[in-house]
Design an enzyme around this catalytic site. Structure first.
Site, PDB file in Angstrom:
ATOM      1  N   LYS A 170     -11.116 -21.872  -6.099  1.00 18.49           N
ATOM      2  CA  LYS A 170     -10.544 -20.630  -5.573  1.00 18.49           C
ATOM      3  C   LYS A 170     -11.095 -19.411  -6.316  1.00 18.49           C
ATOM      4  O   LYS A 170     -10.435 -18.402  -6.466  1.00 18.49           O
ATOM      5  CB  LYS A 170      -9.016 -20.648  -5.712  1.00 18.49           C
ATOM      6  CG  LYS A 170      -8.341 -21.860  -5.118  1.00 18.49           C
ATOM      7  CD  LYS A 170      -7.993 -21.630  -3.691  1.00 18.49           C
ATOM      8  CE  LYS A 170      -7.175 -22.816  -3.202  1.00 18.49           C
ATOM      9  NZ  LYS A 170      -7.484 -23.180  -1.862  1.00 18.49           N
ATOM     10  N   CYS A 171     -12.309 -19.506  -6.787  1.00 14.97           N
ATOM     11  CA  CYS A 171     -12.941 -18.473  -7.609  1.00 14.97           C
ATOM     12  C   CYS A 171     -13.997 -17.744  -6.775  1.00 14.97           C
ATOM     13  O   CYS A 171     -14.583 -18.325  -5.864  1.00 14.97           O
ATOM     14  CB  CYS A 171     -13.590 -19.142  -8.831  1.00 14.97           C
ATOM     15  SG  CYS A 171     -14.505 -18.054  -9.913  1.00 14.97           S
TER      16      CYS A 171
END
Length: 163
Positions: free
Chosen positions: A38-39
């Site tokens: 989720k970066c």
């Protein structure tokens, strides 16, 4: 890596749940990367997979190590992480169990890598997608910043493979 790590606990390959004996990588070049799904840097999975596809037969192993220590950007369980990597980026290189890379609970592999290839201002891993290149002899060669794109480390990988 295999020598320095011999007395430490083993990491588990998530998809098989079996201990990963790092001595199996003796004679190979290993790129160890702390990852997160989720970066903003998550699209680097695509570049990492391209490196793996190109150099796997020449002796490169990429080892992804999911970590949730940076802004909770890897919140899922092993199945969720694996599904995201496979579905979104076609990742086929080994992905370990979720681990810590900093602090008292840092995995011994990352404790070794941070000491062997120190950072600029500190030895701590600063963010997701920090990369450590380890030579065929198991010794850390170089650390790459999270923002260093996989395609920008080709020359270092090729040099390590040729050594």
């Amino acid at each position: 890596l295999h020598t320095a790590y011999r007395r430490q606990r083993q990491m588990c390959i998530r998809d098989r749940g079996k201990p990963l004996d790092l001595s199996a990588y003796k004679g190979k070049v290993v790129l160890v990367v702390n990852t997160a799904s989720k970066c903003g840097l998550t699209p680097q999975y695509e570049g990492l997979q391209a490196l793996y596809d190109k150099y796997q037969d020449k002796g490169l192993v990429i080892l992804g190590a999911p970590c949730n220590q940076f802004a909770n950007q890897e919140p899922g369980d092993a199945d969720t992480i694996e599904g995201s990597c496979l579905v979104n980026y076609g990742v086929s290189f080994p992905i370990t169990e979720k681990i810590d890379v900093n602090g008292k609970s840092a995995h011994p592999l990352f404790a070794y890598l941070k000491k062997a290839a120190p950072g600029t201002l500190s030895n701590a891993v600063k963010w997701n997608f920090t990369k450590f290149l380890v030579g065929k002899d198991g010794v850390a060669i170089k650390r790459f910043a999270p923002t260093t794109k996989p395609e920008n480390i080709v020359a270092d990988i090729e040099a390590a493979l040729a050594a």
